[in-house]
Design an enzyme around this catalytic site. Structure first.
Site, PDB file in Angstrom:
ATOM      1  N   HIS A 206     -55.488  24.256  20.909  1.00 31.48           N
ATOM      2  CA  HIS A 206     -54.125  23.903  21.303  1.00 31.48           C
ATOM      3  C   HIS A 206     -53.783  24.685  22.564  1.00 31.48           C
ATOM      4  O   HIS A 206     -54.486  25.638  22.928  1.00 31.48           O
ATOM      5  CB  HIS A 206     -53.121  24.190  20.183  1.00 31.48           C
ATOM      6  CG  HIS A 206     -53.022  25.640  19.808  1.00 31.48           C
ATOM      7  ND1 HIS A 206     -52.595  26.623  20.668  1.00 31.48           N
ATOM      8  CD2 HIS A 206     -53.309  26.282  18.650  1.00 31.48           C
ATOM      9  CE1 HIS A 206     -52.606  27.792  20.068  1.00 31.48           C
ATOM     10  NE2 HIS A 206     -53.051  27.610  18.832  1.00 31.48           N
ATOM     11  N   ASP A 333     -62.054  27.439  -0.624  1.00 33.04           N
ATOM     12  CA  ASP A 333     -62.903  28.612  -0.841  1.00 33.04           C
ATOM     13  C   ASP A 333     -62.078  29.765  -1.411  1.00 33.04           C
ATOM     14  O   ASP A 333     -61.129  30.238  -0.762  1.00 33.04           O
ATOM     15  CB  ASP A 333     -63.553  29.023   0.484  1.00 33.04           C
ATOM     16  CG  ASP A 333     -64.743  29.942   0.297  1.00 33.04           C
ATOM     17  OD1 ASP A 333     -64.583  30.995  -0.331  1.00 33.04           O
ATOM     18  OD2 ASP A 333     -65.840  29.586   0.778  1.00 33.04           O
ATOM     19  N   SER A 348     -56.640  29.191  14.459  1.00 33.93           N
ATOM     20  CA  SER A 348     -56.701  28.032  15.342  1.00 33.93           C
ATOM     21  C   SER A 348     -57.832  28.208  16.341  1.00 33.93           C
ATOM     22  O   SER A 348     -57.985  29.269  16.952  1.00 33.93           O
ATOM     23  CB  SER A 348     -55.378  27.823  16.068  1.00 33.93           C
ATOM     24  OG  SER A 348     -55.080  28.925  16.878  1.00 33.93           O
TER      25      SER A 348
END
Length: 389
Positions: A206, A333, A348
């Site tokens: 991003h 997980d 991210s």
């Protein structure tokens, strides 16, 4: 009195991983770093950075035919990242992030910049037809100017000129336009991939944006340095967690930042000083071959370095134009859930892997569901890597 700007030095600086520190400078300068998390929460304004362009680039990456499209990107192999990198970036021009009245005698004058029609998010490129390097350069050029100042502004894709009449402040007897501006940013981010043949990397998934204006910052210059994770704040409902890191060697550049786009930052690594990638090369899976179901993310949450954690791709979005929200992923997980609560600020850019191929990168975490977030198709990131020259 004008306060001095604190600069980065060799002392380790604690930063929020993957979400960039914004430094306020300009006519009014603060004496500390303002740590702002950007694009960490799913909000309606995220749609502003969607790329509404159906003219997609060919995936040549230096080795494919010029008419290559989705199917041929599987011929590309890249090194997956999943580790933190220190980011230092200077903007092209200076970004207007606020307005301020100016003290004159016993009165206050409204910001001349605001009165002239300037808007938050405007980028000042020139003063009296001279390029602006940074906020100090802006102050100098405005102060030595005549009564009226002609400034060149970029607003979105448009570039135009405005004439402003600065006011002399009685505080320091200097000319001011009544603007808060920003010219640099620093922080720690996550490496997504490295294409060795053309020495191109992609990170974040991003853009680096300004927290106040949501504007994508334009790159004048930038570099990557080594960094390390030092702490984890576990995510909870309504309060996303975060990874915290430090710059390990602030002075030794590992690579350049050439572009800051809707899909992350891109550039080239520096010869023998480049980062060491622990994992072997993986193929790319085009968006039409990604499927819902089991997958993994490669990310760093401690001193062990990049580690694979199980996730599930619970929804895929059909996209003919680039967008940073391409898929919904859920962490399954238990190791990651116990340590971080799921996806946290800082993940991210972490590669999403399916069938031993890279299919995307993590981009968002849901505010009220820390185990759920969004990812971008790796295909869109490869498109942006094509802009690196």
């Amino acid at each position: 009195m004008m306060k001095k700007l604190h600069k980065l030095n060799s002392t380790p600086i604690i930063l929020v991983l993957s979400f960039i520190v914004l430094l306020m400078t300009g006519e009014y300068i603060k004496t500390h770093f303002n740590y702002n998390n950007i694009f960490t929460k799913l909000e309606t304004n995220n749609s502003k950075i969607t790329k509404n362009n159906s003219d997609l680039k060919d995936f040549s990456m230096g080795e494919l035919p010029t008419n290559a499209k989705n199917a041929n990107i599987e011929n590309i192999k890249v090194y997956p990242g999943g580790f933190p990198v220190g980011i230092k970036m200077n903007t092209k021009g200076v970004l207007v992030v606020g307005f301020s009245d100016i003290e004159v005698a016993q009165d206050k004058i409204e910001s001349p910049g605001k009165k002239s029609g300037m808007e938050l998010g405007d980028v000042i490129l020139k003063v009296n037809n001279e390029d602006i390097l940074d906020s100090k350069d802006l102050i100098k050029k405005v102060d030595k100017s005549k009564q009226n100042v002609e400034i060149t502004i970029q607003r979105g894709d448009k570039i135009f000129n405005k004439t402003i009449n600065p006011v002399v402040s009685t505080l320091d007897n200097s000319k001011k336009m009544g603007l808060w501006v920003r010219d640099s940013t620093a922080g720690v981010g996550t490496m997504t991939f490295y294409y060795e043949k053309n020495n191109i990397y992609g990170a974040l998934g991003h853009p680096i944006t300004d927290a106040d204006t949501n504007s994508i910052l334009k790159v004048r210059s930038g570099e990557l340095v080594d960094s390390s994770i030092i702490a984890v704040k576990k995510g909870e409902k309504g309060s996303p967690g975060e990874l915290k890191g430090i710059f390990i060697d602030n002075e030794k550049s590992k690579g350049t930042i050439l572009n800051n786009t809707f899909a992350g930052i891109y550039g080239k690594l520096n010869g023998e000083n480049k980062f060491a990638f622990r994992n072997g090369q993986l193929s790319i899976l085009p968006r039409d071959k990604v499927k819902e179901g089991k997958a993994q993310i490669l990310t760093t949450i401690d001193e062990k370095g990049p580690t694979l954690y199980d996730v599930e791709i619970v929804k895929l979005f059909h996209q003919d134009a680039p967008d940073i929200k391409s898929m919904v992923i859920k962490v399954t997980d238990e190791r990651l859930l116990n340590k971080t609560g799921g996806i946290v600020q800082g993940m991210s850019g972490s590669p999403i892997i399916q069938d031993n191929c890279i299919v995307g990168a993590v981009t968002h975490v849901l505010v009220n569901r820390s185990d759920v977030g969004y990812g971008i198709y790796i295909e869109w990131m490869l498109n942006e890597a094509e802009t690196v020259k």
